[in-house]
Design a protein around this motif. Structure first.
Motif, mmCIF file in Angstrom:
data_model
loop_
_atom_site.group_PDB
_atom_site.id
_atom_site.type_symbol
_atom_site.label_atom_id
_atom_site.label_comp_id
_atom_site.label_asym_id
_atom_site.label_seq_id
_atom_site.Cartn_x
_atom_site.Cartn_y
_atom_site.Cartn_z
ATOM 1 N N LEU A 146 5.045 10.854 2.213
ATOM 2 C CA LEU A 146 5.237 9.401 2.235
ATOM 3 C C LEU A 146 4.075 8.674 1.580
ATOM 4 O O LEU A 146 4.218 7.525 1.148
ATOM 5 C CB LEU A 146 5.394 8.900 3.677
ATOM 6 C CG LEU A 146 6.712 9.209 4.379
ATOM 7 C CD1 LEU A 146 6.564 9.008 5.879
ATOM 8 C CD2 LEU A 146 7.814 8.320 3.827
ATOM 9 N N LEU A 147 2.925 9.334 1.509
ATOM 10 C CA LEU A 147 1.718 8.700 0.982
ATOM 11 C C LEU A 147 1.410 9.111 -0.449
ATOM 12 O O LEU A 147 0.452 8.615 -1.034
ATOM 13 C CB LEU A 147 0.519 9.045 1.883
ATOM 14 C CG LEU A 147 0.676 8.766 3.380
ATOM 15 C CD1 LEU A 147 -0.600 9.152 4.123
ATOM 16 C CD2 LEU A 147 1.022 7.301 3.634
ATOM 17 N N THR A 148 2.208 10.026 -1.021
ATOM 18 C CA THR A 148 1.939 10.481 -2.383
ATOM 19 C C THR A 148 2.653 9.586 -3.392
ATOM 20 O O THR A 148 3.640 8.925 -3.078
ATOM 21 C CB THR A 148 2.370 11.944 -2.577
ATOM 22 O OG1 THR A 148 3.781 12.064 -2.343
ATOM 23 C CG2 THR A 148 1.623 12.856 -1.619
ATOM 24 N N THR A 206 -2.404 2.054 0.305
ATOM 25 C CA THR A 206 -3.355 2.278 -0.786
ATOM 26 C C THR A 206 -4.743 1.750 -0.435
ATOM 27 O O THR A 206 -5.709 2.056 -1.130
ATOM 28 C CB THR A 206 -2.877 1.603 -2.083
ATOM 29 O OG1 THR A 206 -2.867 0.179 -1.910
ATOM 30 C CG2 THR A 206 -1.485 2.082 -2.455
ATOM 31 N N GLU A 207 -4.826 0.974 0.635
ATOM 32 C CA GLU A 207 -6.114 0.404 1.032
ATOM 33 C C GLU A 207 -6.701 1.108 2.252
ATOM 34 O O GLU A 207 -7.918 1.173 2.413
ATOM 35 C CB GLU A 207 -5.954 -1.089 1.317
ATOM 36 C CG GLU A 207 -5.492 -1.882 0.092
ATOM 37 C CD GLU A 207 -5.726 -3.370 0.242
ATOM 38 O OE1 GLU A 207 -5.761 -3.862 1.383
ATOM 39 O OE2 GLU A 207 -5.885 -4.038 -0.794
ATOM 40 N N THR A 208 -5.825 1.607 3.123
ATOM 41 C CA THR A 208 -6.243 2.342 4.310
ATOM 42 C C THR A 208 -5.308 3.521 4.479
ATOM 43 O O THR A 208 -4.093 3.326 4.619
ATOM 44 C CB THR A 208 -6.168 1.454 5.568
ATOM 45 O OG1 THR A 208 -7.016 0.319 5.412
ATOM 46 C CG2 THR A 208 -6.588 2.238 6.807
ATOM 47 N N THR A 209 -5.831 4.724 4.465
ATOM 48 C CA THR A 209 -4.975 5.889 4.666
ATOM 49 C C THR A 209 -4.626 5.996 6.138
ATOM 50 O O THR A 209 -5.500 6.235 6.972
ATOM 51 C CB THR A 209 -5.675 7.178 4.199
ATOM 52 O OG1 THR A 209 -6.014 7.050 2.812
ATOM 53 C CG2 THR A 209 -4.762 8.379 4.388
ATOM 54 N N PRO A 210 -3.367 5.813 6.497
ATOM 55 C CA PRO A 210 -2.997 5.818 7.910
ATOM 56 C C PRO A 210 -2.802 7.235 8.438
ATOM 57 O O PRO A 210 -2.660 8.199 7.667
ATOM 58 C CB PRO A 210 -1.676 5.051 7.910
ATOM 59 C CG PRO A 210 -1.055 5.414 6.587
ATOM 60 C CD PRO A 210 -2.201 5.539 5.622
#
Length: 268
Positions: free
Chosen positions: A34-36, A14-18
């Motif tokens: 995985l990021l949603t 949530t702080e850095t989009t990997p």
């Protein structure tokens, strides 16, 4: 309580989009899921036959400090294993390596990955740019692996554990209706887990950290609850990826101490 209770925050995604890579995922349920936010919006591998297809590689772009890995809403079977590597190069383990461990650390009545998360807790915090998560579950009956969300983050460990009176429970979302004659009609729904406890012997520095957590995570930012951290079976049984139910504030129960009550609801 002799075993250390830990809180994991923030979720670094949530702080850095990997940048995600590795594995083989279906176009209708891509690895980017995985990021949603919705856990039902899973990332689904094309199969479960080979480790190369059931892995996740993460590149943060720069080194990030972390100790905890949590993956909710999964379908890994009782025979599955998980391994978390942290490295200075893609796929590397130069920084830390959990080794392959059982995905299920205890024997529940039902192996339900929507109830019990995958968890890996490293022995100490470390800083690394690259993460590799490997799942081995070649006999999975579904023929694929689902991952609902990726949580990687550092942990907070108070000097003193929660006070006696901690309560582990569930939130009942089912209903029981009644016909005119009194016959009951159950409407089954899920039962998300919940926990409430108090940390009443915080140092000023620990209180400062939790005060900042309230400001940044609030009730919408994910928090990993990792109790009994020296007992992986109990940690998986009672631990969870959750959300704070409310912001109770920092109290001053006695001279030179701060305190805070917590109510955490499982993410569903």
């Amino acid at each position: 309580m002799s075993q250390q209770f830990l809180l994991a925050f923030p979720n670094l995604i949530t702080e850095t989009t990997p940048t995600l890579s590795g594995g083989s995922y279906r176009t209708t349920a891509p690895q980017s899921n995985l990021l949603t936010w919705p856990l039902a919006e899973v990332a689904r591998t094309t199969d479960a036959a080979t480790t190369s297809n059931t892995q996740i590689q993460v590149d943060w772009g720069s080194a990030k400090t972390a100790r905890a890995l949590i993956i909710p809403r999964h379908n890994v079977s009782s025979a599955g294993t998980i391994r978390w590597k942290r490295g200075t190069s893609a796929g590397g383990s130069q920084v830390d390596d959990s080794g392959a461990i059982n995905a299920w650390r205890f024997t529940p009545r039902s192996y339900d990955g929507s109830v019990y998360d995958l968890q890996v807790l490293l022995s100490a915090a470390s800083s690394a740019r690259y993460e590799t998560i490997e799942i081995v579950d070649t006999a999975n009956a579904a023929g694929y692996i689902d991952f609902g969300r990726l949580f990687i983050g550092p942990v907070f460990a108070a000097t003193w554990n929660p006070d006696y009176g901690l309560r582990d429970g569930h939130t009942e979302l089912s209903k029981v209706g009644k016909a005119f004659g009194g016959a009951q009609w159950p409407y089954q729904n899920r039962r998300p887990r919940a926990v409430s406890f108090a940390l009443n012997f915080l140092s000023f520095t620990e209180g400062d950290t939790l005060h900042e957590m309230e400001q940044i995570e609030g009730i919408t930012g994910e928090v990993g609850y990792l109790p009994y951290s020296d007992d992986p079976a109990r940690m998986q049984r009672y631990g969870m990826l959750g959300l704070l139910r409310d912001l109770s504030g920092i109290e001053y129960p006695r001279t030179l101490n701060r305190g805070r009550g917590f109510a955490i609801d499982q993410r569903v």
